[in-house]
Design a protein around this motif. Structure first.
Motif, PDB file in Angstrom:
ATOM      1  N   LYS A   7       0.826  -1.200   0.000  1.00  0.00           N
ATOM      2  CA  LYS A   7       0.000   0.000   0.000  1.00  0.00           C
ATOM      3  C   LYS A   7       0.865   1.256   0.000  1.00  0.00           C
ATOM      4  CE  LYS A   7      -3.339   0.125   2.994  1.00  0.00           C
ATOM      5  NZ  LYS A   7      -4.031   0.256   4.302  1.00  0.00           N
ATOM      6  N   TYR A   8       1.779   1.317   0.949  1.00  0.00           N
ATOM      7  CA  TYR A   8       2.611   2.520   1.058  1.00  0.00           C
ATOM      8  C   TYR A   8       3.657   2.601  -0.053  1.00  0.00           C
ATOM      9  CZ  TYR A   8       0.364   3.310   5.512  1.00  0.00           C
ATOM     10  OH  TYR A   8      -0.571   3.545   6.483  1.00  0.00           O
ATOM     11  N   LEU A   9       4.081   1.462  -0.555  1.00  0.00           N
ATOM     12  CA  LEU A   9       4.998   1.475  -1.691  1.00  0.00           C
ATOM     13  C   LEU A   9       4.312   2.047  -2.928  1.00  0.00           C
ATOM     14  CD1 LEU A   9       7.673   0.727  -3.042  1.00  0.00           C
ATOM     15  CD2 LEU A   9       6.710  -1.549  -3.498  1.00  0.00           C
ATOM     16  N   SER A  10       3.078   1.606  -3.186  1.00  0.00           N
ATOM     17  CA  SER A  10       2.344   2.097  -4.349  1.00  0.00           C
ATOM     18  C   SER A  10       2.064   3.592  -4.233  1.00  0.00           C
ATOM     19  CB  SER A  10       1.026   1.326  -4.521  1.00  0.00           C
ATOM     20  OG  SER A  10       0.167   1.530  -3.409  1.00  0.00           O
ATOM     21  N   LEU A  11       1.757   4.050  -3.008  1.00  0.00           N
ATOM     22  CA  LEU A  11       1.524   5.480  -2.808  1.00  0.00           C
ATOM     23  C   LEU A  11       2.803   6.289  -3.007  1.00  0.00           C
ATOM     24  CD1 LEU A  11      -0.873   5.407   0.254  1.00  0.00           C
ATOM     25  CD2 LEU A  11      -1.409   6.182  -2.041  1.00  0.00           C
ATOM     26  N   GLY A  12       3.923   5.743  -2.520  1.00  0.00           N
ATOM     27  CA  GLY A  12       5.197   6.423  -2.723  1.00  0.00           C
ATOM     28  C   GLY A  12       5.550   6.532  -4.192  1.00  0.00           C
ATOM     29  N   VAL A  13       5.294   5.455  -4.931  1.00  0.00           N
ATOM     30  CA  VAL A  13       5.554   5.476  -6.373  1.00  0.00           C
ATOM     31  C   VAL A  13       4.635   6.475  -7.065  1.00  0.00           C
ATOM     32  CG1 VAL A  13       5.474   4.109  -8.488  1.00  0.00           C
ATOM     33  CG2 VAL A  13       6.412   3.114  -6.408  1.00  0.00           C
ATOM     34  N   LEU A  14       3.366   6.562  -6.602  1.00  0.00           N
ATOM     35  CA  LEU A  14       2.423   7.522  -7.192  1.00  0.00           C
ATOM     36  C   LEU A  14       2.895   8.955  -6.968  1.00  0.00           C
ATOM     37  CD1 LEU A  14      -0.252   8.212  -8.577  1.00  0.00           C
ATOM     38  CD2 LEU A  14      -1.359   8.104  -6.334  1.00  0.00           C
ATOM     39  N   VAL A  15       3.356   9.256  -5.748  1.00  0.00           N
ATOM     40  CA  VAL A  15       3.862  10.599  -5.460  1.00  0.00           C
ATOM     41  C   VAL A  15       5.058  10.913  -6.363  1.00  0.00           C
ATOM     42  CG1 VAL A  15       4.988  12.061  -3.733  1.00  0.00           C
ATOM     43  CG2 VAL A  15       3.057  10.627  -3.077  1.00  0.00           C
ATOM     44  N   PHE A  16       5.972   9.948  -6.480  1.00  0.00           N
ATOM     45  CA  PHE A  16       7.159  10.153  -7.316  1.00  0.00           C
ATOM     46  C   PHE A  16       6.770  10.347  -8.774  1.00  0.00           C
ATOM     47  CE2 PHE A  16      10.288   8.274 -10.200  1.00  0.00           C
ATOM     48  CZ  PHE A  16      11.386   9.092  -9.944  1.00  0.00           C
ATOM     49  N   GLN A  17       5.877   9.482  -9.286  1.00  0.00           N
ATOM     50  CA  GLN A  17       5.503   9.551 -10.703  1.00  0.00           C
ATOM     51  C   GLN A  17       4.781  10.852 -11.020  1.00  0.00           C
ATOM     52  OE1 GLN A  17       2.227   9.274 -12.224  1.00  0.00           O
ATOM     53  NE2 GLN A  17       3.068   9.257 -14.300  1.00  0.00           N
ATOM     54  N   THR A  18       3.809  11.225 -10.186  1.00  0.00           N
ATOM     55  CA  THR A  18       3.032  12.438 -10.441  1.00  0.00           C
ATOM     56  C   THR A  18       3.906  13.686 -10.362  1.00  0.00           C
ATOM     57  OG1 THR A  18       1.084  11.366  -9.468  1.00  0.00           O
ATOM     58  CG2 THR A  18       1.009  13.749  -9.739  1.00  0.00           C
ATOM     59  N   THR A  19       4.703  13.755  -9.308  1.00  0.00           N
ATOM     60  CA  THR A  19       5.547  14.933  -9.108  1.00  0.00           C
ATOM     61  C   THR A  19       6.612  15.053 -10.192  1.00  0.00           C
ATOM     62  OG1 THR A  19       5.243  14.722  -6.719  1.00  0.00           O
ATOM     63  CG2 THR A  19       7.021  16.150  -7.469  1.00  0.00           C
ATOM     64  N   SER A  20       7.319  13.963 -10.440  1.00  0.00           N
ATOM     65  CA  SER A  20       8.406  14.008 -11.417  1.00  0.00           C
ATOM     66  C   SER A  20       7.888  14.253 -12.822  1.00  0.00           C
ATOM     67  CB  SER A  20       9.216  12.705 -11.366  1.00  0.00           C
ATOM     68  OG  SER A  20       8.387  11.585 -11.582  1.00  0.00           O
ATOM     69  N   LEU A  21       6.718  13.682 -13.177  1.00  0.00           N
ATOM     70  CA  LEU A  21       6.175  13.904 -14.519  1.00  0.00           C
ATOM     71  C   LEU A  21       5.882  15.374 -14.754  1.00  0.00           C
ATOM     72  CD1 LEU A  21       5.052  13.010 -17.241  1.00  0.00           C
ATOM     73  CD2 LEU A  21       2.869  12.517 -16.097  1.00  0.00           C
ATOM     74  N   VAL A  22       5.196  16.011 -13.786  1.00  0.00           N
ATOM     75  CA  VAL A  22       4.847  17.426 -13.934  1.00  0.00           C
ATOM     76  C   VAL A  22       6.092  18.299 -14.016  1.00  0.00           C
ATOM     77  CG1 VAL A  22       3.742  19.400 -12.801  1.00  0.00           C
ATOM     78  CG2 VAL A  22       2.602  17.177 -12.831  1.00  0.00           C
ATOM     79  N   LEU A  23       7.033  18.067 -13.106  1.00  0.00           N
ATOM     80  CA  LEU A  23       8.229  18.909 -13.055  1.00  0.00           C
ATOM     81  C   LEU A  23       9.125  18.713 -14.276  1.00  0.00           C
ATOM     82  CD1 LEU A  23       9.091  18.536  -9.274  1.00  0.00           C
ATOM     83  CD2 LEU A  23       8.188  20.573 -10.403  1.00  0.00           C
ATOM     84  N   ILE A  24       9.322  17.458 -14.669  1.00  0.00           N
ATOM     85  CA  ILE A  24      10.194  17.192 -15.815  1.00  0.00           C
ATOM     86  C   ILE A  24       9.529  17.648 -17.107  1.00  0.00           C
ATOM     87  CG2 ILE A  24      11.330  15.374 -17.155  1.00  0.00           C
ATOM     88  CD1 ILE A  24      11.760  13.851 -14.582  1.00  0.00           C
ATOM     89  N   MET A  25       8.204  17.468 -17.209  1.00  0.00           N
ATOM     90  CA  MET A  25       7.509  17.943 -18.404  1.00  0.00           C
ATOM     91  C   MET A  25       7.598  19.458 -18.512  1.00  0.00           C
ATOM     92  SD  MET A  25       3.554  17.330 -19.649  1.00  0.00           S
ATOM     93  CE  MET A  25       3.667  15.541 -19.619  1.00  0.00           C
ATOM     94  N   ARG A  26       7.404  20.159 -17.377  1.00  0.00           N
ATOM     95  CA  ARG A  26       7.537  21.613 -17.367  1.00  0.00           C
ATOM     96  C   ARG A  26       8.958  22.025 -17.729  1.00  0.00           C
ATOM     97  NH1 ARG A  26       5.747  26.744 -18.134  1.00  0.00           N
ATOM     98  NH2 ARG A  26       6.826  28.196 -16.748  1.00  0.00           N
ATOM     99  N   TYR A  27       9.933  21.339 -17.156  1.00  0.00           N
ATOM    100  CA  TYR A  27      11.342  21.641 -17.438  1.00  0.00           C
ATOM    101  C   TYR A  27      11.657  21.412 -18.917  1.00  0.00           C
ATOM    102  CZ  TYR A  27      16.449  21.170 -17.221  1.00  0.00           C
ATOM    103  OH  TYR A  27      17.792  21.300 -17.440  1.00  0.00           O
ATOM    104  N   SER A  28      11.116  20.330 -19.471  1.00  0.00           N
ATOM    105  CA  SER A  28      11.402  20.008 -20.864  1.00  0.00           C
ATOM    106  C   SER A  28      10.791  21.015 -21.833  1.00  0.00           C
ATOM    107  CB  SER A  28      10.885  18.597 -21.199  1.00  0.00           C
ATOM    108  OG  SER A  28       9.464  18.573 -21.241  1.00  0.00           O
TER     109      SER A  28
END
Length: 328
Positions: A7-28
């Motif tokens: 449960k907590y692993l999946s949530l951690g991955v969700l936080v990482f995926q959502t945050t990194s996608l937005v930031l890296i997409m904006r950066y790109s």
């Protein structure tokens, strides 16, 4: 114990995926590099190819890695059921529009404003769930939607400081384009997500088979969108022009998004999912301010952010009133 760990692993991955996608997409989309910038329409096409490939791998795994069983299930569930497959035409077209709009939004909005405004998809998903699936929302859900709308309105509230006004005036056009793109994406996300859920509930096909069917049409729509929007550039320099490591990271994270959400839905609940969303917003805001340095938060923005985060928690308080799917 194992389920709690997942449960907590999946949530951690969700936080990482959502945050990194937005930031890296904006950066790109704001990175100043030599040569042409990568085409957003091309990135959508490549992401759809990856989604189909990953879904096929999961179907292959579910059938004990048997090539014969894999071919048989694809033939039975896709080729031999054309009417079932054609049901995915509508959501696939809408998802393609949504994925292209997100690139437009992040080309014109800072990551923090985008993250907070995009939470309006909770509102649109809830409304479409009520109208299309006959769901009933509880008092906490309706209250959270009102708080959400107030929070997003405050996030978009113009600042009264002279420096901010000068900056806002210079970028008023792009800000309007970005917000409009997010709002249309929220509406398309809500409708397509509920429509896709309705189809899943009306059939016995696995979610991965449905994802393959959906991806086939999404790929078709995305390819024709690329040709119609950027056809001249594609024929001149190729569809992979401007690609680099950052672009590949954006495409990969976008392709993995649906799988991460599916894992969270399986192992976690709405309250913890709301916590992950809120944490993602906070992290995105901090990194956008300290690293990307593309926005100056105000007291009104901070208040709006608090309301949006509170709304995501409150919405999940009474249980699963409506889904909040996000394939992109």
């Amino acid at each position: 114990m194992a389920s709690s760990w997942l449960k907590y692993l999946s949530l951690g991955v969700l936080v990482f995926q959502t945050t990194s996608l937005v930031l890296i997409m904006r950066y790109s989309r704001t990175l100043q590099a030599e040569g042409p910038r990568y085409l957003a329409s091309s990135a959508v096409v490549v992401a759809e190819v990856l989604k189909i490939f990953i879904s096929m791998l999961l179907v292959f795994r579910d059938h004990s890695y048997s090539v014969r069983a894999f071919n048989s299930i694809l033939r039975q569930e896709i080729a031999n059921k054309p009417l079932e497959t054609l049901k995915l035409v509508i959501p696939s077209g809408i998802y393609t529009l949504q994925n292209n709009l997100l690139y437009v939004a992040l080309s014109n909005l800072d990551a923090a404003t985008y993250q907070l405004t995009y939470q309006l998809k909770i509102l649109t998903t809830a409304l479409f769930s009520v109208s299309m699936l006959g769901r009933r929302l509880g008092v906490y859900q309706w209250l959270s939607l009102l708080i959400l709308m107030a929070g997003v309105a405050l996030v978009q509230w113009p600042s009264e400081s002279p420096a901010a006004e000068e900056k806002a005036s210079a970028s008023a056009g792009s800000q309007f384009v970005g917000v409009a793109a997010v709002l249309v994406a929220c509406c398309s996300s809500g409708f397509a997500g509920v429509y896709f859920e309705k189809i899943l509930k009306e059939s016995k096909q696995s979610v991965w088979i449905r994802n393959i069917q959906l991806g086939m049409f999404c790929l078709l729509f995305a390819f024709f969108t690329m040709l119609s929007v950027d056809g001249d550039k594609v024929f001149q320099s190729g569809m992979f022009q401007g690609y680099n490591k950052v672009t590949c990271a954006v495409v990969t994270l976008q392709a993995l998004g649906g799988l991460v959400v599916a894992a969270v839905i399986k192992y976690a609940d709405n309250i913890l999912k709301g916590f992950a969303t809120s944490l993602s917003i906070i992290v995105s805001t901090l990194i956008s301010y300290f690293w990307l340095q593309d926005f100056d938060p105000t007291g009104v923005f901070f208040l709006g952010a608090v309301l949006v985060i509170a709304a995501t928690f409150l919405y999940g308080y009474e249980g699963k009133a409506a889904p909040n799917p996000s394939r992109a």
